[in-house]
Motif scaffolding. Structure first.
Motif, PDB file in Angstrom:
ATOM      1  N   THR A 119       0.808  -1.225   0.000  1.00  0.00           N
ATOM      2  CA  THR A 119       0.000   0.000   0.000  1.00  0.00           C
ATOM      3  C   THR A 119       0.837   1.268   0.000  1.00  0.00           C
ATOM      4  O   THR A 119       0.331   2.337  -0.305  1.00  0.00           O
ATOM      5  CB  THR A 119      -0.912   0.038   1.233  1.00  0.00           C
ATOM      6  OG1 THR A 119      -0.098   0.118   2.425  1.00  0.00           O
ATOM      7  CG2 THR A 119      -1.778  -1.219   1.308  1.00  0.00           C
ATOM      8  N   SER A 196       1.194  12.595  -3.742  1.00  0.00           N
ATOM      9  CA  SER A 196       0.749  11.540  -4.642  1.00  0.00           C
ATOM     10  C   SER A 196      -0.442  10.799  -4.076  1.00  0.00           C
ATOM     11  O   SER A 196      -0.353  10.212  -2.998  1.00  0.00           O
ATOM     12  CB  SER A 196       1.893  10.553  -4.917  1.00  0.00           C
ATOM     13  OG  SER A 196       1.422   9.490  -5.719  1.00  0.00           O
ATOM     14  N   PRO A 197      -1.580  10.824  -4.778  1.00  0.00           N
ATOM     15  CA  PRO A 197      -2.737  10.052  -4.321  1.00  0.00           C
ATOM     16  C   PRO A 197      -2.631   8.594  -4.704  1.00  0.00           C
ATOM     17  O   PRO A 197      -3.483   7.791  -4.341  1.00  0.00           O
ATOM     18  CB  PRO A 197      -3.904  10.739  -5.045  1.00  0.00           C
ATOM     19  CG  PRO A 197      -3.296  11.224  -6.330  1.00  0.00           C
ATOM     20  CD  PRO A 197      -1.871  11.616  -5.997  1.00  0.00           C
ATOM     21  N   TRP A 198      -1.597   8.240  -5.461  1.00  0.00           N
ATOM     22  CA  TRP A 198      -1.452   6.875  -5.973  1.00  0.00           C
ATOM     23  C   TRP A 198      -0.322   6.153  -5.258  1.00  0.00           C
ATOM     24  O   TRP A 198       0.717   6.741  -4.979  1.00  0.00           O
ATOM     25  CB  TRP A 198      -1.175   6.906  -7.484  1.00  0.00           C
ATOM     26  CG  TRP A 198      -2.023   7.857  -8.248  1.00  0.00           C
ATOM     27  CD1 TRP A 198      -1.622   9.004  -8.864  1.00  0.00           C
ATOM     28  CD2 TRP A 198      -3.434   7.764  -8.472  1.00  0.00           C
ATOM     29  NE1 TRP A 198      -2.679   9.627  -9.462  1.00  0.00           N
ATOM     30  CE2 TRP A 198      -3.812   8.890  -9.238  1.00  0.00           C
ATOM     31  CE3 TRP A 198      -4.408   6.844  -8.102  1.00  0.00           C
ATOM     32  CZ2 TRP A 198      -5.119   9.115  -9.639  1.00  0.00           C
ATOM     33  CZ3 TRP A 198      -5.712   7.063  -8.494  1.00  0.00           C
ATOM     34  CH2 TRP A 198      -6.069   8.177  -9.249  1.00  0.00           C
ATOM     35  N   PRO A 199      -0.499   4.856  -4.995  1.00  0.00           N
ATOM     36  CA  PRO A 199       0.569   4.107  -4.339  1.00  0.00           C
ATOM     37  C   PRO A 199       1.765   3.893  -5.259  1.00  0.00           C
ATOM     38  O   PRO A 199       1.614   3.640  -6.452  1.00  0.00           O
ATOM     39  CB  PRO A 199      -0.107   2.763  -3.995  1.00  0.00           C
ATOM     40  CG  PRO A 199      -1.223   2.637  -4.985  1.00  0.00           C
ATOM     41  CD  PRO A 199      -1.706   4.041  -5.227  1.00  0.00           C
ATOM     42  N   CYS A 237       5.345   5.827 -12.164  1.00  0.00           N
ATOM     43  CA  CYS A 237       5.666   4.663 -11.336  1.00  0.00           C
ATOM     44  C   CYS A 237       7.142   4.700 -10.951  1.00  0.00           C
ATOM     45  O   CYS A 237       7.998   5.010 -11.784  1.00  0.00           O
ATOM     46  CB  CYS A 237       5.366   3.369 -12.085  1.00  0.00           C
ATOM     47  SG  CYS A 237       3.611   3.086 -12.399  1.00  0.00           S
ATOM     48  N   ALA A 276     -10.856   6.576 -10.151  1.00  0.00           N
ATOM     49  CA  ALA A 276      -9.707   6.717  -9.262  1.00  0.00           C
ATOM     50  C   ALA A 276      -9.532   5.481  -8.387  1.00  0.00           C
ATOM     51  O   ALA A 276      -8.411   5.006  -8.181  1.00  0.00           O
ATOM     52  CB  ALA A 276      -9.865   7.966  -8.391  1.00  0.00           C
ATOM     53  N   SER A 277     -10.631   4.939  -7.869  1.00  0.00           N
ATOM     54  CA  SER A 277     -10.530   3.766  -6.995  1.00  0.00           C
ATOM     55  C   SER A 277     -10.020   2.544  -7.756  1.00  0.00           C
ATOM     56  O   SER A 277      -9.233   1.751  -7.226  1.00  0.00           O
ATOM     57  CB  SER A 277     -11.893   3.459  -6.361  1.00  0.00           C
ATOM     58  OG  SER A 277     -12.869   3.196  -7.360  1.00  0.00           O
ATOM     59  N   ARG A 280      -6.261   2.917  -8.268  1.00  0.00           N
ATOM     60  CA  ARG A 280      -5.504   2.578  -7.059  1.00  0.00           C
ATOM     61  C   ARG A 280      -5.375   1.072  -6.906  1.00  0.00           C
ATOM     62  O   ARG A 280      -4.317   0.552  -6.550  1.00  0.00           O
ATOM     63  CB  ARG A 280      -6.198   3.153  -5.820  1.00  0.00           C
ATOM     64  CG  ARG A 280      -6.099   4.655  -5.702  1.00  0.00           C
ATOM     65  CD  ARG A 280      -6.575   5.151  -4.347  1.00  0.00           C
ATOM     66  NE  ARG A 280      -6.838   6.579  -4.386  1.00  0.00           N
ATOM     67  CZ  ARG A 280      -8.026   7.129  -4.580  1.00  0.00           C
ATOM     68  NH1 ARG A 280      -9.093   6.343  -4.744  1.00  0.00           N
ATOM     69  NH2 ARG A 280      -8.165   8.431  -4.622  1.00  0.00           N
ATOM     70  N   THR A 284      -1.871  -1.151  -7.027  1.00  0.00           N
ATOM     71  CA  THR A 284      -1.522  -1.930  -5.843  1.00  0.00           C
ATOM     72  C   THR A 284      -1.477  -3.428  -6.121  1.00  0.00           C
ATOM     73  O   THR A 284      -0.541  -4.126  -5.731  1.00  0.00           O
ATOM     74  CB  THR A 284      -2.522  -1.654  -4.706  1.00  0.00           C
ATOM     75  OG1 THR A 284      -2.546  -0.256  -4.416  1.00  0.00           O
ATOM     76  CG2 THR A 284      -2.133  -2.419  -3.445  1.00  0.00           C
ATOM     77  N   ASP A 321     -13.581  12.132 -10.278  1.00  0.00           N
ATOM     78  CA  ASP A 321     -13.528  11.945  -8.834  1.00  0.00           C
ATOM     79  C   ASP A 321     -14.163  13.133  -8.128  1.00  0.00           C
ATOM     80  O   ASP A 321     -14.843  13.954  -8.756  1.00  0.00           O
ATOM     81  CB  ASP A 321     -12.075  11.727  -8.372  1.00  0.00           C
ATOM     82  CG  ASP A 321     -11.167  12.913  -8.722  1.00  0.00           C
ATOM     83  OD1 ASP A 321     -11.697  14.012  -9.003  1.00  0.00           O
ATOM     84  OD2 ASP A 321      -9.939  12.742  -8.710  1.00  0.00           O
ATOM     85  N   HIS A 327      -8.939  10.306 -14.832  1.00  0.00           N
ATOM     86  CA  HIS A 327      -7.591   9.742 -14.815  1.00  0.00           C
ATOM     87  C   HIS A 327      -7.461   8.653 -15.878  1.00  0.00           C
ATOM     88  O   HIS A 327      -8.413   7.923 -16.161  1.00  0.00           O
ATOM     89  CB  HIS A 327      -7.280   9.155 -13.443  1.00  0.00           C
ATOM     90  CG  HIS A 327      -7.657  10.048 -12.302  1.00  0.00           C
ATOM     91  ND1 HIS A 327      -6.873  11.102 -11.892  1.00  0.00           N
ATOM     92  CD2 HIS A 327      -8.772  10.069 -11.510  1.00  0.00           C
ATOM     93  CE1 HIS A 327      -7.466  11.721 -10.885  1.00  0.00           C
ATOM     94  NE2 HIS A 327      -8.615  11.112 -10.635  1.00  0.00           N
TER      95      HIS A 327
END
Length: 438
Positions: A119, A196-199, A237, A276-277, A280, A284, A321, A327
């Protein structure tokens, strides 16, 4: 050796660590005044992962006790975990990977962090070495490794840091503040990276070349249907965690295997639009299932990615979102040998062993179809482009379904080439929102 092992096992068993509630007053001690205290209001929580404590790692002896910060207090790690960390520390490994209850965690001694590789959640670690010296970060970070909720504190430390060894006591009885040199002199950078909202991704700056290239490629296609579309951010990334590195290695091996089997891997870049979900989850865990496509647009059951020049097609599958941003993931895709998949097809795998992926048009493809069995080996996310667009995702699903139903009914009266042309036109009109104007 046995006596030495027994001695090490008895180390710091009597140590207690208390973190009292921090109080602010105008008459703070000189020691406290030398410390930097994080304030959420000042936005100091944006670059936590850039703080390093190299002197602690270099000067510390092997840790006899390792703790993590959670719920306002320091907690001991299990003995078997400490043994792994101790072994890595003795070998001068700055980062040690440990499996705990089926999850992989990275213990970064340089940044004094425990990181959930799945995560990206982080929390502070500290240790007391075999000589009784304490090594604590100045600002304590705690993110729930399950739900990502975070807290940050920089409390005054009251530590009983005795290390018990038969015949002697190492270290001080109590200290209200750990020696400044054994923590760090000051906080020169902000603590928690909220950028960053992204892992497992980093925010690119507008002046960087990858940002300029990504933005140009995206907008050159998107502005065909929305002249006012604007990129709001691009995240790339980083592949620092073991799972991200493993996915990259799997992709590279698949490239080599495809080259051997087909003579060429045929790697391209393509767009994948999603909420967005969902993005993510993809970053992950990987792609979880095929794209939901039905009607005449369907070209089999698989993962649908649009051509590099046609991000507007994937935009039709994105959802805004809470900030009205959409996105899209820019991915590397191993095509190998491609075959044309007819409109309306329910194909779910290659039609023969000679093919690897599907396309809507062999000469001028707009859509690539990667079969579900291959999607996590043939597709590798590179970056996430966030943008704002006036192109709305249709809410009037009844009308959209009626259009699909109409096309489905009339296509039996058309030649295959006309069906192809009609399906392509409907897809473009949906992406440009022209089917939903009054």
């Amino acid at each position: 050796m046995a006596a030495n092992a027994a001695t090490q096992k008895k180390l710091v068993q009597s140590v207690t660590v208390r973190v009292p509630t921090q109080t602010h007053s105008s008459s703070s001690s000189s020691s406290a005044s030398r410390r930097s205290v994080c304030s959420r209001g000042s936005g100091c929580c944006s670059v936590r992962n850039r703080i390093h404590y190299p002197s602690n790692f270099k000067r510390s002896a092997a840790p006899a006790r390792v703790m993590f910060f959670q719920n306002g207090s320091w907690n001991d790690l299990p003995d078997h975990v400490i043994e792994i960390l101790r072994s890595g520390f003795v070998e001068r490994k700055a980062v040690v990977s440990v499996e705990i209850d089926g999850s992989t965690f990275l213990f970064d001694f340089m940044r004094m962090l425990q990181i959930d590789s799945g995560t990206g959640a982080q929390r502070s670690i500290a240790w007391i070495d075999e000589n009784g010296k304490c090594f604590f970060p100045v600002a304590f970070v705690c993110e729930d490794l399950k739900d990502g909720s975070d807290s940050l504190d920089s409390p005054k430390r009251s530590i009983d840091n005795r290390v018990v060894v038969p015949g002697r006591v190492l270290g001080k009885r109590k200290t209200d503040d750990v020696d400044e040199d054994e923590v760090t002199s000051s906080i020169r950078q902000r603590i928690v990276d909220k950028s960053s909202p992204w892992p497992n991704m980093k925010l690119l700056k507008e002046g960087e070349k990858p940002y300029a290239v990504g933005s140009q490629v995206f907008l050159s296609g998107m502005r065909r249907v929305d002249p006012v579309a604007a990129v709001t951010s691009i995240h790339q990334c980083v592949r620092t965690g073991p799972l991200d590195r493993a996915r990259y290695e799997v992709f590279q091996k698949q490239v080599e295997m495809t080259k051997v089997a087909r003579g060429v891997a045929n790697v391209v870049h393509a767009w994948y639009g999603a909420s967005a979900s969902e993005i993510r989850g993809i970053l992950t865990h990987g792609f979880g299932g095929p794209s939901k496509v039905s009607g005449p647009q369907s070209r089999g059951v698989g993962l649908y990615l649009s051509h590099l020049s046609a991000p507007h097609l994937s935009a039709g599958r994105s959802e805004p979102d809470d900030n009205s941003e959409k996105h899209a993931i820019l991915c590397r895709v191993i095509l190998g040998n491609v075959e044309k998949v007819e409109a309306g097809s329910q194909q779910c795998h290659p039609s023969s062993t000679e093919f690897d992926t599907g396309v809507d048009d062999l000469r001028n493809p707009k859509w690539y179809v990667v079969w579900s069995t291959n999607m996590n080996r043939h597709v590798l996310p590179d970056c996430v482009v966030s943008y704002k667009s006036s192109v709305r995702v249709p809410a009037q699903m009844g009308r959209l379904c009626s259009i699909d139903a109409l096309v489905s009914r009339v296509q039996k009266y058309l030649t295959p080439s006309k069906v192809e042309e009609l399906s392509s036109l409907v897809c473009d009109l949906k992406a440009s929102n022209l089917l939903f104007t009054s």
